[in-house]
Structure formats: C-alpha cells, structure tokens
Design a protein around this motif. Structure first.
Motif, mmCIF file in Angstrom:
data_model
loop_
_atom_site.group_PDB
_atom_site.id
_atom_site.type_symbol
_atom_site.label_atom_id
_atom_site.label_comp_id
_atom_site.label_asym_id
_atom_site.label_seq_id
_atom_site.Cartn_x
_atom_site.Cartn_y
_atom_site.Cartn_z
ATOM 1 N N TYR A 85 5.716 17.339 5.516
ATOM 2 C CA TYR A 85 4.910 18.147 6.437
ATOM 3 C C TYR A 85 4.942 19.628 6.076
ATOM 4 O O TYR A 85 3.968 20.356 6.294
ATOM 5 N N LEU A 86 6.045 20.095 5.502
ATOM 6 C CA LEU A 86 6.105 21.486 5.062
ATOM 7 C C LEU A 86 5.123 21.741 3.923
ATOM 8 O O LEU A 86 4.551 22.832 3.825
ATOM 9 N N GLN A 87 4.925 20.740 3.072
ATOM 10 C CA GLN A 87 3.939 20.889 1.992
ATOM 11 C C GLN A 87 2.522 20.922 2.562
ATOM 12 O O GLN A 87 1.685 21.713 2.111
ATOM 13 N N ILE A 88 2.257 20.077 3.549
ATOM 14 C CA ILE A 88 0.944 20.094 4.207
ATOM 15 C C ILE A 88 0.716 21.456 4.856
ATOM 16 O O ILE A 88 -0.365 22.047 4.745
ATOM 17 N N GLU A 89 1.744 21.948 5.530
ATOM 18 C CA GLU A 89 1.676 23.267 6.166
ATOM 19 C C GLU A 89 1.386 24.353 5.130
ATOM 20 O O GLU A 89 0.500 25.204 5.327
ATOM 21 N N LYS A 90 2.093 24.315 4.017
ATOM 22 C CA LYS A 90 1.907 25.317 2.960
ATOM 23 C C LYS A 90 0.476 25.292 2.436
ATOM 24 O O LYS A 90 -0.139 26.350 2.214
ATOM 25 N N ASP A 91 -0.060 24.099 2.246
ATOM 26 C CA ASP A 91 -1.431 23.970 1.743
ATOM 27 C C ASP A 91 -2.434 24.618 2.698
ATOM 28 O O ASP A 91 -3.390 25.286 2.261
ATOM 29 N N ILE A 92 -2.224 24.436 3.992
ATOM 30 C CA ILE A 92 -3.133 25.027 4.985
ATOM 31 C C ILE A 92 -3.080 26.552 4.927
ATOM 32 O O ILE A 92 -4.120 27.228 4.869
ATOM 33 N N TYR A 93 -1.868 27.107 4.918
ATOM 34 C CA TYR A 93 -1.734 28.571 4.898
ATOM 35 C C TYR A 93 -2.175 29.161 3.557
ATOM 36 O O TYR A 93 -2.706 30.280 3.515
ATOM 37 N N ASP A 94 -1.978 28.413 2.471
ATOM 38 C CA ASP A 94 -2.449 28.885 1.163
ATOM 39 C C ASP A 94 -3.974 28.989 1.144
ATOM 40 O O ASP A 94 -4.538 29.947 0.599
ATOM 41 N N GLU A 95 -4.640 28.012 1.733
ATOM 42 C CA GLU A 95 -6.102 28.054 1.820
ATOM 43 C C GLU A 95 -6.559 29.230 2.676
ATOM 44 O O GLU A 95 -7.528 29.917 2.345
#
Length: 315
Positions: free
Chosen positions: A47-57
């Motif tokens: 879930y931290l990777q999913i979170e990172k992807d959202i904030y990176d976008e």
C-alpha cells in the motif's frame, strides 16, 4: 473541484486509511505477541507503493496537486489547527489521516515551487528550504531519542498506550516510517542522529549549528512544557492523561540530549524562576506532581546522553 479531483481525494483518504489500519494491526499484534508482523509489513509495503505512485503523479501535475491541497487545508482546517501532537501519540485516531495527506501534498507543492524559480530566486529559496530541513532533521533526531526513551518505560498499567507512540510517529514522519519498516518496528535503543552532519554538509560553522540547535530545541521545549502544564495533579488519575504526560516528559528528555550544558542550565534556571514567581503561583496551583515530572526530566540528562550515536564530520 471537478469530478476527477474528488476521485483523487477519495483515493488519498482510502489509501491513508488502509495504511493506518495496518499500523493499528501491527500495534495490536505487538501487544498480543502474535508473530504475524512480517505478513502485515508486506501488505503495508504494497500500500505504501500505491500511495507513492499517487503522490508521484500529483507531483508531476502541480496545479492538480495544489487544488487538492487547498481542498484539504480548507475543509479540514479545524483538524489541522487543533492537532495535538502529544495527545495523538497515545490515541492515534483518524484525524491523523488528514495530517499525513496535507504533509505529503505540501512536500509536492514545495518541490514544484522550487522548479519554477529563476537561478537567483532559487538560491534564496534553497537557503530557506535548508533552514526548514535543518529544523526537521533536528526534530527527527529528537524523535529517535524519544522512541528509545519511551520504549524503555515499564509502567505496566499504561504500557499499551505508550506503545502507540512508535506507530503514530512512523505514520507522521516518512523518514522514521522507512527506518521502522526496515527493522520490523523494532526500536534502536542507540539510534544514530545526524543533524550535525547535515548542517556541516551545508557549510555551517560550529557556532551557527549550536545556535540553531538551541533555538529550535528551546522552541520544542516551551511547547512541551505548556502542553504538560495544561493539566493538574488530579488529572493524573486518568490513565490516558497520565500516559500523555509521560510521553511529554520523555520528549523533554530527548530534547535535552541535543542541548549543551549551558543551555540546559539556563532553561532549568528559567523554570525555577517561573516556579518561584508569585504572579505564576495561581497558574501552577495543584500542579506540583506535574512540575516534578518536568524537573525529573533534567535529572536524566547525564544518563540520556549515552543513548545516541552522533554522526558528524571532523572539523
């Protein structure tokens, strides 16, 4: 805000809520000593990777990021302004979700702002940013020492509340979060603290480093004292308030680790002057035990200085 922006808001709340729930599961597992931590940490990493992807976008789209940041700061202004750090350390309630979201969106905002500036303006911006980073590094090092102190507490009747501190701080501070995940949330009782090295890399002389450290630590000291003195001795009967006061006292002890002897003596002298001031007696009425907790934090300085390993460049 349009439909797509509201969808992202919903995604952010959902992912941060899932991460928080996994943290709470880890907390409960630690209390019950059931060995399923690795399984939960693997899910947490996902879930931290999913979170990172959202904030990176969002970082790649500053306008969208800032619109969503404005939405959260406007609609959750009260939660943000009334956020009480020491209360949150032992409650870990849902208001912390908004704090995490705003912090991550704000980080994107600052990164985007730096990219828009001219070379001359960026130089000024960079100096200001380095100052904020220094303050944060000092705070993170205080947190590391604090976790070592509070994890050593043996008050069995409130130990389950004190254990929440580790998970709250991890949730609030990505740097601590990464360290905790790497150690499966086991506390390093002799943490490395590196704020001095950060300052040295920025070319700060020893005198400026010491002055800045004393300034920021004194600021944290005053806010911690004020937080403790909002209560009276009668409040110590309440298990939750007692826990809050113990984590506050532990935070004071962590602050003192970074301060020099002269500054500690000055703060101690100011504290006793306040206690003896007739004009303050009404404010301090029925707070003798709490004042003793503050004074006892000073008595631990020599012992606590053995806690950290300090990283710095040889000058």
């Amino acid at each position: 805000m349009n439909k797509d922006e509201y969808k992202i808001v919903s995604q952010l709340v959902d992912i941060e809520n899932k991460i928080k729930n996994l943290y709470y599961q880890l907390y409960k597992l630690e209390l019950t000593k059931i060995s399923e931590t690795d399984k939960i940490i693997l899910e947490l990493k996902k879930y931290l990777q999913i979170e990172k992807d959202i904030y990176d976008e969002l970082e790649q789209n500053p306008d969208l990021n800032n619109n969503i940041l404005n939405y959260f700061t406007k609609n959750y202004k009260k939660d943000f302004e009334e956020f009480d750090f020491f209360k949150q350390l032992i409650t870990f309630d849902d208001s912390i979700i908004v704090i995490r979201i705003i912090a991550k969106l704000s980080k994107n905002y600052i990164a985007g702002l730096g990219k828009l500036l001219s070379n001359q303006d960026y130089s000024i911006f960079s100096s200001i940013d380095d100052s904020f980073k220094t303050k944060r590094n000092i705070l993170l090092d205080i947190m590391r020492c604090f976790l070592s102190i509070v994890e050593s507490k043996t008050e069995l009747n409130i130990k389950e509340l004190l254990k929440k501190s580790k998970y709250t701080i991890s949730y609030l501070y990505p740097e601590i979060e990464e360290e905790m995940i790497n150690t499966s949330f086991k506390i390093n009782y002799n943490p490395y603290i590196s704020y001095k090295m950060f300052c040295q890399f920025n070319g700060w002389p020893k005198e400026i480093i010491n002055t800045t450290t004393n300034l920021y630590c004194s600021e944290y000291y005053v806010s911690t004292i004020n937080s403790m003195l909002q209560y009276t001795d009668a409040d110590l009967i309440d298990k939750t308030i007692k826990s809050e006061l113990i984590v506050s006292q532990s935070f004071l002890r962590a602050i003192f680790i970074l301060l020099d002897d002269e500054t500690i003596m000055e703060l101690n002298s100011d504290l006793h002057d306040m206690i003896d001031d007739e004009n303050i007696q009404e404010i301090l009425q029925n707070k003798e035990k709490i004042v003793d907790m503050i004074i006892n934090a000073y008595r631990k300085v020599k012992k606590d200085r053995a806690i950290p390993k300090i990283i710095s460049l040889k000058l």
